[in-house]
Write a protein that holds these residues in place. Sequence first.
Motif, PDB file in Angstrom:
ATOM      1  N   LEU A  88     -30.811 -15.332  -2.816  1.00 40.03           N
ATOM      2  CA  LEU A  88     -31.302 -13.833  -2.392  1.00 40.03           C
ATOM      3  C   LEU A  88     -31.266 -13.706  -0.832  1.00 40.03           C
ATOM      4  O   LEU A  88     -30.977 -14.612  -0.097  1.00 40.03           O
ATOM      5  CB  LEU A  88     -32.515 -13.574  -3.034  1.00 40.03           C
ATOM      6  CG  LEU A  88     -32.854 -13.336  -4.367  1.00 40.03           C
ATOM      7  CD1 LEU A  88     -34.308 -13.095  -4.875  1.00 40.03           C
ATOM      8  CD2 LEU A  88     -31.388 -12.461  -5.053  1.00 40.03           C
ATOM      9  N   ASP A  89     -31.583 -12.768  -0.475  1.00 39.74           N
ATOM     10  CA  ASP A  89     -31.493 -12.304   1.130  1.00 39.74           C
ATOM     11  C   ASP A  89     -32.513 -13.181   1.709  1.00 39.74           C
ATOM     12  O   ASP A  89     -32.456 -13.246   3.131  1.00 39.74           O
ATOM     13  CB  ASP A  89     -31.957 -10.894   1.499  1.00 39.74           C
ATOM     14  CG  ASP A  89     -30.738  -9.928   0.897  1.00 39.74           C
ATOM     15  OD1 ASP A  89     -29.682 -10.278   0.599  1.00 39.74           O
ATOM     16  OD2 ASP A  89     -30.987  -8.640   0.662  1.00 39.74           O
ATOM     17  N   ASP A  90     -33.557 -13.761   1.376  1.00 42.90           N
ATOM     18  CA  ASP A  90     -34.443 -14.630   2.247  1.00 42.90           C
ATOM     19  C   ASP A  90     -33.991 -16.060   2.386  1.00 42.90           C
ATOM     20  O   ASP A  90     -34.635 -16.761   2.864  1.00 42.90           O
ATOM     21  CB  ASP A  90     -35.668 -14.589   1.162  1.00 42.90           C
ATOM     22  CG  ASP A  90     -35.673 -15.467  -0.259  1.00 42.90           C
ATOM     23  OD1 ASP A  90     -34.443 -15.597  -0.332  1.00 42.90           O
ATOM     24  OD2 ASP A  90     -36.644 -15.485  -0.863  1.00 42.90           O
ATOM     25  N   GLY A  91     -32.637 -16.179   1.799  1.00 43.01           N
ATOM     26  CA  GLY A  91     -32.070 -17.308   1.969  1.00 43.01           C
ATOM     27  C   GLY A  91     -32.164 -18.504   1.099  1.00 43.01           C
ATOM     28  O   GLY A  91     -32.155 -19.654   1.217  1.00 43.01           O
ATOM     29  N   ARG A  92     -33.096 -18.110  -0.151  1.00 44.26           N
ATOM     30  CA  ARG A  92     -33.464 -19.103  -0.978  1.00 44.26           C
ATOM     31  C   ARG A  92     -32.971 -18.745  -2.145  1.00 44.26           C
ATOM     32  O   ARG A  92     -32.730 -17.665  -2.761  1.00 44.26           O
ATOM     33  CB  ARG A  92     -35.095 -19.191  -1.246  1.00 44.26           C
ATOM     34  CG  ARG A  92     -35.964 -19.285   0.235  1.00 44.26           C
ATOM     35  CD  ARG A  92     -35.871 -20.719   0.797  1.00 44.26           C
ATOM     36  NE  ARG A  92     -36.569 -21.464  -0.191  1.00 44.26           N
ATOM     37  CZ  ARG A  92     -37.639 -21.647  -0.130  1.00 44.26           C
ATOM     38  NH1 ARG A  92     -38.572 -21.008   0.586  1.00 44.26           N
ATOM     39  NH2 ARG A  92     -38.314 -22.713  -0.923  1.00 44.26           N
ATOM     40  N   PHE A  93     -32.851 -19.836  -3.259  1.00 43.94           N
ATOM     41  CA  PHE A  93     -32.548 -19.570  -4.499  1.00 43.94           C
ATOM     42  C   PHE A  93     -33.553 -19.259  -5.442  1.00 43.94           C
ATOM     43  O   PHE A  93     -34.888 -19.890  -4.864  1.00 43.94           O
ATOM     44  CB  PHE A  93     -31.857 -20.771  -5.006  1.00 43.94           C
ATOM     45  CG  PHE A  93     -30.480 -21.156  -4.621  1.00 43.94           C
ATOM     46  CD1 PHE A  93     -29.283 -20.498  -5.418  1.00 43.94           C
ATOM     47  CD2 PHE A  93     -30.314 -22.149  -3.770  1.00 43.94           C
ATOM     48  CE1 PHE A  93     -28.139 -20.805  -4.649  1.00 43.94           C
ATOM     49  CE2 PHE A  93     -29.088 -22.536  -3.282  1.00 43.94           C
ATOM     50  CZ  PHE A  93     -28.015 -21.760  -4.094  1.00 43.94           C
ATOM     51  N   HIS A  94     -33.682 -18.323  -6.132  1.00 44.23           N
ATOM     52  CA  HIS A  94     -34.548 -17.727  -7.255  1.00 44.23           C
ATOM     53  C   HIS A  94     -34.224 -17.954  -8.725  1.00 44.23           C
ATOM     54  O   HIS A  94     -33.114 -17.548  -8.846  1.00 44.23           O
ATOM     55  CB  HIS A  94     -35.115 -16.430  -6.890  1.00 44.23           C
ATOM     56  CG  HIS A  94     -35.568 -16.069  -5.786  1.00 44.23           C
ATOM     57  ND1 HIS A  94     -36.750 -15.591  -5.701  1.00 44.23           N
ATOM     58  CD2 HIS A  94     -35.376 -16.328  -4.382  1.00 44.23           C
ATOM     59  CE1 HIS A  94     -37.414 -15.301  -4.267  1.00 44.23           C
ATOM     60  NE2 HIS A  94     -36.337 -15.806  -3.676  1.00 44.23           N
ATOM     61  N   ALA A  95     -34.952 -19.008  -9.452  1.00 48.92           N
ATOM     62  CA  ALA A  95     -34.515 -18.943 -10.651  1.00 48.92           C
ATOM     63  C   ALA A  95     -35.408 -17.757 -11.596  1.00 48.92           C
ATOM     64  O   ALA A  95     -36.485 -17.350 -10.983  1.00 48.92           O
ATOM     65  CB  ALA A  95     -34.948 -20.063 -11.270  1.00 48.92           C
ATOM     66  N   ALA A  96     -34.939 -17.131 -12.539  1.00 53.11           N
ATOM     67  CA  ALA A  96     -35.199 -16.224 -13.261  1.00 53.11           C
ATOM     68  C   ALA A  96     -34.950 -16.423 -14.829  1.00 53.11           C
ATOM     69  O   ALA A  96     -34.126 -17.060 -15.004  1.00 53.11           O
ATOM     70  CB  ALA A  96     -34.808 -14.932 -12.850  1.00 53.11           C
TER      71      ALA A  96
END
Length: 328
Positions: A88-96
Motif C-alpha cells: 500500500l501507499d504507506d510502503g508496507r505490505f498488508h495481509a487481508a
Amino acid sequence: MTARQPRTALLVAAVLVLAAALLVSGRTRADAVPASAGTARLAALAEDVTAADGHRYDARDHTGRTMDAAQLAQAGDGTYLAVYHTLLDDGRFHAAVATSTDLLHWQRRHDFGPGTHQASLAHDGRGGYVLAYEKDPRNHIAVRAYAGLRALLHGRAHRAYDAPRTLSRCAEGTPAVTAVRGDTIELTGHYRAGCDTDRQLRATLTGFRTWHAEPDRRLDWALTAWGNGGNLGDRAPVELAGRRVLLVEGQGRREDFGSWRVYAYDPAGGRADRLAPRTHGGSRAFANPSATLLTDPRGRPALLVSLFLPREGAAPGESGQLIYWREL
C-alpha cells in the motif's frame, strides 16, 4: 611408452564420452518420468490455463487492491476465502482476507495490519481457522487462531504466537500451514540462510507455546537439482492420486524475478517435477504457488491453483495474481 600414449588418450576419451552419454541419458529419463502419480496428476490439471474451467488474471478485491500471493480455501457453508497481501501507499505490505461466491469477484473483509504478508490459512478441524503470515520488522512467522468464520472475517484471534527466529538472524517467513492436529500446528516456510539466500524450513507449534523449526534440506536438494541458484520460497500442499504433493517455487537466478518457476514435489520420493503452465498470452515466470481442492461455482469437485506472475516474465495483461481451476 610414447607409442602407447595415443591409444591411452583415445581410450580415456572414449570412456569420458560414454560416461557423458550415460549421464545425459540418465538425466533425460529422470526428467521424463514423473516423480509420482500425484505430481503427474498435478501437472495434467495445472499446466494448461487455457483449458481451465474458470480463470482470472490480475485478481483484485472490490476496492481494487491487488491480491498478491493469494491462497484460497472454502468455508463449510461453501463461501470461498482468500488470504493475500498488497503493497500500500504507506510502503508496507498488508495481509487481508476476502470472500467470494464465484472465485472471480472478491470482497475484502479484514486487513491484518501493516507489515503482514505471505498469508496461509487452514481449517483447524473444529470449526475454526489457523492463519500464519510473515511479519515485519524483524521478519518472522506469526500464527493466529480464530474460533470460527465470523471471528476470522472480523480479525478477532483468540490465540496468538510470534515465532522466534532460530535458523536465521535475518529473516524467516513465507509460512504455509500444512496440518492442524489437535493442539499441534505443522508449518513450512523459508529462512534466510547465511542472511543471503532463502532456503526451506519445516516447523511445529505446540499449544501456542512451543516452537521448533529445522531446515528441510531434502526439499532444497530437489529444487537446486533443477538449477535454481536463487531463492527457494513459497509452497503449498495438496493431495492428488492418493499422494501428498507440494506445489513450490524456485528462482533460477538471484535478483531475477523473471526466473521464478514452479515445481511439483513428491515428499515421499524426494523428487520434484518442473511445471510449465501455459497461459493465454504465453507468460514465462510464475511464483507464490498454491493449490487446493474445493467445490467450484457449478457444484463440481475441482482443483484450484493460484500463481503470482511477475511483470518481468508476464505477457501483456497477465501480470499479477492468476487464479484458475479445473474440474476433476
